[in-house]
Each structure stands twice: as structure tokens, then as C-alpha cells.
Write an enzyme that holds these catalytic residues in place. Structure first.
Site, PDB file in Angstrom:
ATOM      1  CG  HIS A  72     -13.231   8.752   6.511  1.00  0.00           C
ATOM      2  ND1 HIS A  72     -12.115   7.957   6.578  1.00  0.00           N
ATOM      3  CD2 HIS A  72     -14.177   8.136   7.274  1.00  0.00           C
ATOM      4  CE1 HIS A  72     -12.371   6.900   7.323  1.00  0.00           C
ATOM      5  NE2 HIS A  72     -13.619   6.985   7.748  1.00  0.00           N
ATOM      6  CE1 TYR A 201      -3.146   6.776   1.302  1.00  0.00           C
ATOM      7  CE2 TYR A 201      -4.606   7.798   2.915  1.00  0.00           C
ATOM      8  CZ  TYR A 201      -4.410   7.154   1.707  1.00  0.00           C
ATOM      9  OH  TYR A 201      -5.494   6.894   0.895  1.00  0.00           O
ATOM     10  N   PRO A 293      -2.943   2.208  -6.206  1.00  0.00           N
ATOM     11  CG  PRO A 293      -2.928   0.426  -4.702  1.00  0.00           C
ATOM     12  CD  PRO A 293      -2.344   0.877  -6.007  1.00  0.00           C
ATOM     13  CE  LYS A 297      -7.771  11.007  -6.785  1.00  0.00           C
ATOM     14  NZ  LYS A 297      -8.857  11.466  -5.950  1.00  0.00           N
ATOM     15  CE1 TYR A 385      -6.503   9.892  -0.102  1.00  0.00           C
ATOM     16  CE2 TYR A 385      -8.835  10.251   0.355  1.00  0.00           C
ATOM     17  CZ  TYR A 385      -7.713   9.447   0.411  1.00  0.00           C
ATOM     18  OH  TYR A 385      -7.803   8.196   0.993  1.00  0.00           O
TER      19      TYR A 385
END
Length: 391
Positions: A72, A201, A293, A297, A385
């Protein structure tokens, strides 16, 4: 039984550590309280940072990941019915993430360990770590109905928050930092292709939602729910209806529905145990730290811990210097606290807190607007990220 490194726990951290040590010519024994089937089926994380992907490849455990994993190059943020994509490679010099479930990582590492690694004992329950502050620590464990002792030069506790390793550090020597969030995630697995090719998200007035995936034909989705929610109190139809509301946009995007095959609620909390080392006992993964979550991580931090330990022990074997082992806790905690910060910021950015004031909600939206309009803000999120450097 005697070995150089006794590893408690055959999750991804313990299994990867065993592989790294094997490749460095250092012997180990892995003790796992559950059976092999349980380890290979327990659903956990699914997002691998660039550094984790690189480590698995270098360890010889990346072949199936590269065939079946989903690279991704970004994520999508949704708020106020708008969509904004964060382009990872453009913002990080080419870094990305991989969607590849923890269950699959464990399967790959177990196969390698059983093929050419040291002993991996399933249904071997660690009972206590003794002599952590001596040169000869021991792990008492029960296997096949009898108690035994594993004598080690070092013990690494990869046995999670409830394991015995963390409890072996005297309470008077420890500090604990934690935060519990007043909400959880209601998560489902569904036999339906993902409705978007990257993770979504979503911040909504009704609460957070996440669209994720496990494969091209299996979706993983989450809803923010009140703390203590019973997953079975939500029907499948209610879950899909609520997901549709929270992902709504002003364009023609639609959420695909399918049969729900699993349903559970994940609590949200942050926890850090300091130090991560006591004598010759080293903590790794959830034994030392837990993150909500939202930032993806948890598994990646565990990988960073065991990479740090393996490098430090190899350095000791090669040079005779214990400097890197002595610095283990400090080295790991620098990365841990950056991951805790990132996870906290992602959580507070996207979730609607009970009792939030109108001012706080406008600040939240302003933060999202900043991400959608400023490259510097986008870059900070993308760097966090895709992962912090493995020291």
C-alpha cells in the site's frame, strides 16, 4: 535444557528473534504456552511498516509475503463527507507499507524454525523467570505434563502483557505509564472484497470507522464503540448500516457488504513499562508496551525490539563489548515513545471522545483540514505511519 537465549512466546516477536539469532549463529529455545494451531490462527495486526518488511526479507522470511501481501502506497482520510489521500512514497522518499496478517507472518516463521532453527516447544508454559540479575538466568516451564528448567545466558520475554517475564522485574525498579481510552473498536472479518484499494480512516460525528483488509477477497472493518461493548449486541445488519453512515462521502463511492465471519471488540489503551531490561532479562513487544491500534504500530514495535536485541547480542559475540546490550532499554524506548506519540495523535485525531466540547470538535476538524492542505503535516503523518528507523 541449556541454551544461549531463552525466548518466551512464539508470537511474531519471539519467532523473528529466533530466526535472527539462528542467522547470526546464536542458539536459542522458544517456549510457547499455546499449541501451534492457536498461534497460527489468532487474529492480530495486519499492517507491516517498511522496516518490518525489509527485516523479514533479510531474514529469509519474505518470499510468501512478497507473493501474497498487498503493498500500500497510501491511506485515505475521510471527514465532513470529503476524501483526502496521503501518498506515502511521494512524502517519504519511496517508503510504503504491506498488508500481510500477523497469522501469516507467524506461519512463515514457524515453518522456518521447524525446518532449520533451534527447538520450538508448543504447549510449554513458562512458570517463572529466575535469577534475572545473575549471569545464569533460568526459565521454569511445564511441558508434556512435567516441569523442567531452561538454563540460559539471556532471557527475552516476548510473552505479552500477561506473561511471566514482565513480572520478574522487581516492582520497585519499574515505572509504568498508561492511558485507557473510553471507547473500543468493534471489528469484523467479512467475506467480501475490500471496497477501496487502500485503508480508509474516517472521522464522523457518530464516531471513528476504519476500512481495512486481509486479502483481495476478505475485508477487515472497525467501528468506534463505547468501552465495554459486547460484540454480540450488534447484529450484522446494524454493523453494516453504521459503517455506511460513517464512511459516507459526497461522491458515488459505495460500501460493499458480505457475510460476517468473525466479530470482536478491542479495548483501546496505551501502556509503557520502563525499563525494558533487568540484568539478563529483556522485554520485547507487548510485554513492554501497548499502543492503541489506530497507528498500526504494535507488531512493528515488537520487530524493532528484537532487531535491537539481536544486533546487540551479535555485537557482543563479535567484539566482546556489552555496550549495545546495556543500552537496549534506552534504545528501544526512544522508538517506543515516538510510536506512542504517533498512535495517540492518530487516535485523538479521528475518534469522537464522549463529552467532547464543540471547541474540541472544531479543533479536531481543524487538524484534519491542516493535513489536507499542508504538505508538512502530510509528511509527518506519512513518516510516522511507514515507520521510525530501526536503530
Amino acid at each position: 535444557m541449556r541454551t544461549t537465549v531463552g525466548i518466551i512466546g512464539a508470537g511474531p516477536a519471539g519467532l523473528l528473534l529466533a530466526r535472527l539469532l539462528h542467522n547470526a549463529g546464536i542458539d536459542s529455545v522458544v517456549l510457547e504456552s499455546r499449541d501451534r494451531s492457536y498461534v497460527e490462527q489468532r487474529q492480530r495486526a495486519g499492517i507491516l511498516e517498511q522496516g518490518t518488511v525489509d527485516v523479514l526479507r533479510a531474514a529469509g522470511a519474505g518470499a510468501r509475503m512478497d507473493r501474497e501481501g498487498l503493498r500500500h502506497d497510501g491511506i485515505e482520510l475521510r471527514f465532513a463527507r470529503r476524501r483526502h489521500r496521503i501518498d506515502f512514497p511521494a512524502l517519504t522518499g519511496g517508503r510504503s507499507v504491506m498488508v500481510y496478517a500477523q497469522t501469516e507472518v507467524c506461519k512463515d516463521l514457524i515453518a522456518l524454525q521447524l525446518k532449520d532453527g533451534g527447538p520450538l516447544l508448543f504447549e510449554a508454559e513458562a512458570l517463572a523467570v529466575e535469577g534475572a540479575d545473575t549471569d545464569s538466568p533460568r526459565v521454569r516451564f511445564r511441558h508434556e505434563g512435567r516441569e523442567d528448567v531452561l538454563e540460559c545466558a539471556y532471557v527475552v520475554g516476548c510473552d505479552g502483557f500477561w506473561g511471566v517475564a514482565r513480572r520478574a522485574i522487581p516492582e520497585e525498579l519499574t515505572q509504568v505509564f498508561e492511558r485507557t481510552y473510553p471507547f473500543g473498536w468493534l471489528g469484523i472479518l467479512a467475506d467480501v472484497p475490500p471496497s477501496h484499494d487502500e485503508l480508509v480512516y474516517a472521522r464522523h460525528d457518530r464516531g471513528f470507522a476504519l476500512l481495512s483488509m486481509r486479502s483481495p477477497v476478505v475485508s477487515r472493518l472497525y467501528l468506534q464503540v463505547p468501552e465495554g461493548t459486547d460484540a454480540e449486541s450488534w447484529s450484522d445488519e446494524e454493523i453494516w448500516d453504521e459503517l455506511e453512515r460513517r464512511f459516507e462521502t459526497d461522491d458515488d463511492w459505495r460500501l460493499a457488504r458480505g457475510p460476517v465471519t468473525a466479530k470482536s471488540v478491542t479495548p483501546m489503551r496505551s501502556h509503557v513499562h520502563e525499563p525494558m531490561r533487568h540484568g539478563r532479562l529483556f522485554l520485547a513487544g507487548d510485554a513492554a508496551h501497548i499502543v492503541p491500534p489506530t497507528g498500526a504500530k504494535g507488531l512493528n514495535l515488537a520487530v524493532g525490539d528484537v532487531v535491537t536485541f539481536a544486533r546487540a547480542l551479535a555485537h557482543r559475540q563479535e567484539t566482546g563489548s556489552g555496550a549495545l546490550l546495556d543500552a537496549y532499554s534506552e534504545t528501544c524506548l526512544r522508538r517506543v515513545w515516538q510510536a506512542e506519540r504517533f498512535s495517540y495523535e492518530m487516535t485523538t485525531l479521528l475518534h469522537r471522545s464522549p463529552g467532547a466540547t464543540p471547541f474540541e470538535e472544531r479543533i479536531q476538524l481543524a487538524r484534519l483540514e491542516r493535513l489536507a492542505s499542508a504538505r508538512a503535516a502530510e509528511q509527518d503523518l506519512a513518516e510516522g505511519y511507514t515507520g521510525f528507523a530501526l536503530e
